[in-house]
Design an enzyme around this catalytic site. Structure first.
Site, PDB file in Angstrom:
ATOM      1  N   GLU A   1      42.059  30.031  42.747  1.00  0.00           N
ATOM      2  CA  GLU A   1      42.523  30.305  41.385  1.00  0.00           C
ATOM      3  C   GLU A   1      41.336  30.448  40.439  1.00  0.00           C
ATOM      4  O   GLU A   1      41.340  31.299  39.541  1.00  0.00           O
ATOM      5  CB  GLU A   1      43.477  29.204  40.922  1.00  0.00           C
ATOM      6  CG  GLU A   1      44.751  29.144  41.749  1.00  0.00           C
ATOM      7  CD  GLU A   1      45.833  28.292  41.114  1.00  0.00           C
ATOM      8  OE1 GLU A   1      45.916  28.236  39.873  1.00  0.00           O
ATOM      9  OE2 GLU A   1      46.616  27.680  41.872  1.00  0.00           O
ATOM     10  N   GLU A   2      40.321  29.614  40.624  1.00  0.00           N
ATOM     11  CA  GLU A   2      39.128  29.711  39.789  1.00  0.00           C
ATOM     12  C   GLU A   2      38.464  31.073  39.949  1.00  0.00           C
ATOM     13  O   GLU A   2      38.084  31.719  38.957  1.00  0.00           O
ATOM     14  CB  GLU A   2      38.143  28.605  40.158  1.00  0.00           C
ATOM     15  CG  GLU A   2      36.805  28.718  39.432  1.00  0.00           C
ATOM     16  CD  GLU A   2      35.862  27.568  39.731  1.00  0.00           C
ATOM     17  OE1 GLU A   2      34.666  27.697  39.400  1.00  0.00           O
ATOM     18  OE2 GLU A   2      36.310  26.533  40.280  1.00  0.00           O
ATOM     19  N   ARG A   3      38.319  31.520  41.184  1.00  0.00           N
ATOM     20  CA  ARG A   3      37.611  32.774  41.426  1.00  0.00           C
ATOM     21  C   ARG A   3      38.387  33.973  40.911  1.00  0.00           C
ATOM     22  O   ARG A   3      37.797  34.941  40.411  1.00  0.00           O
ATOM     23  CB  ARG A   3      37.292  32.891  42.921  1.00  0.00           C
ATOM     24  CG  ARG A   3      36.214  31.908  43.337  1.00  0.00           C
ATOM     25  CD  ARG A   3      36.110  31.670  44.831  1.00  0.00           C
ATOM     26  NE  ARG A   3      35.119  30.619  45.081  1.00  0.00           N
ATOM     27  CZ  ARG A   3      34.965  29.960  46.222  1.00  0.00           C
ATOM     28  NH1 ARG A   3      35.764  30.249  47.247  1.00  0.00           N
ATOM     29  NH2 ARG A   3      34.052  29.012  46.349  1.00  0.00           N
TER      30      ARG A   3
END
Length: 388
Positions: free
Chosen positions: A240-242
């Site tokens: 999700e961060e990426r």
């Protein structure tokens, strides 16, 4: 990725928020090297924008990841990179595991007020000796009755100076490095926590801290999910961060190209506009094409993520998104700055700010080299001795 009326409504809301609540203050917050996190997150919480994909029972909107990508894209209208990053820490870096694996009591106590904008949070994984090498962290949390006692330190923690709680990855056992870690919610008002501000090359408006833990006690019930599953959960959080990081660069890239085209249209040299040189307008066309290719890759990755977030192909594609956005950020910011000439080298120039801010894209959240290792492993081309 389908764009519905609901997507357009969120995009409009986010863009209006950026233009009215963020951009007028960016220069002051950059100079102060901090922004009023509680004030900004309270306003975002009131709009329901901090929990777009989170469960409705804890204050989220319960929407799919295409909406969070639309949110991230529109944050790219912010005229600095620091604020989208700090917001993304709360929405897509520090809370996914808590929302998915945390107990109901833990989610009521920490997730719900965070989504409402009442609390600020951080993700605490990296250490001075373990950045992209997550398995190599040394911070420990040992059991003592009903508590964990935490010792160690974390580095490069975005929102770290203002956070009310952190999602901490720590060793909770002596087993293999991929099976001895846990994610723990740690309130930042606990005795034994000290923090020190880090000055950075770019992303000035976001506060970044080094954290130290000296026999910090938190209840075992603050652990997210099962003990020893922290590494796996953090790897899922990274997807999700990426995706967020990659999507948040798209509009920034578009803006830099547009600003550079306009400047070079007005700027004359050797009897003609700089833009009229084929080498310049062809290069901007190439960069614009690269941005659209990245956008298509991100949208495809999101579609697969929505179908099955545990699909191994999502890991590969999210890594490709992160790799491509980080490398394109360096290429595009450097290329555009070149066409601004001496003006591009001035500190307050928007392209110069982007040049400083965007450099983090190939480092934070997993360096380019780590992304290449993940992709190579999926391709079956990684040497056996390098496989984890």
């Amino acid at each position: 990725m389908q764009q519905t009326q609901e997507h357009r409504a969120i995009r409009q809301t986010v863009r209006k928020f950026v233009e009215q609540e963020l951009n007028p203050h960016v220069d002051a917050w950059e100079a102060a090297e901090i922004f009023p996190a509680r004030e900004v997150f309270r306003k975002l919480g009131e709009l329901g924008l901090l929990g777009i994909t989170k469960p409705t029972e804890f204050g989220g909107l319960g929407l799919d990841a295409s909406f969070s990508v639309a949110f991230a894209e529109e944050l790219g209208h912010c005229t600095c990179g620091a604020l989208p990053m700090s917001i993304g820490v709360v929405t897509d870096m520090a809370t996914p595991a808590l929302a998915r694996f945390g107990s109901d009591a833990l989610r009521r106590e920490f997730l719900a007020p965070t989504l409402a904008g009442e609390r600020v949070c951080s993700i605490a994984v990296s250490e001075p000796g373990a950045g992209s090498d997550v398995a190599g962290i040394t911070t420990n949390a040992r059991r003592d009755g009903d508590d964990y006692v935490i010792d160690g330190g974390k580095m490069w923690i975005t929102n770290g100076m203002q956070a009310d709680w952190i999602c901490l990855l720590a060793n909770t056992g002596d087993g293999p490095a991929h099976a001895n870690k846990s994610l723990i919610v740690v309130p930042m008002d606990r005795p034994g926590i000290t923090k020190s501000k880090i000055r950075k090359l770019g992303m000035w408006a976001s506060d970044t801290a080094q954290l130290f833990f000296d026999s910090v006690r938190v209840p075992v019930r603050f652990r997210i999910g099962d003990e020893g599953r922290g590494f796996a959960m953090q790897m899922q959080q990274f997807q999700e961060e990426r995706l967020f990081v990659s999507a948040s660069t798209l509009v920034t890239f578009d803006r830099l190209i547009e600003q550079t085209a306009e400047y070079t249209r007005q700027r004359k040299a050797f009897g003609q506009a700089i833009l009229d040189n084929q080498s310049v307008h062809f290069r901007l066309a190439e960069l614009k094409t690269e941005v659209e290719a990245l956008r298509a890759l991100i949208y495809r990755t999101v579609e697969l993520y929505i179908e099955n977030k545990d699909n191994p192909e999502v890991v590969t594609l999210a890594s490709m998104c992160k790799l491509k956005s980080g490398r394109l950020a360096r290429e595009l910011a450097d290329g555009c700055l070149q066409y601004w000439g001496g003006m591009g080298f001035t500190w307050d120039n928007p392209v110069a700010r982007a040049y400083r801010d965007l450099r983090l894209g190939s480092i934070g959240g997993g360096a380019d080299e780590v992304m290449l290792g993940i992709i190579s492993k999926a391709m079956g081309t990684l040497p056996r001795k390098s496989r984890g």
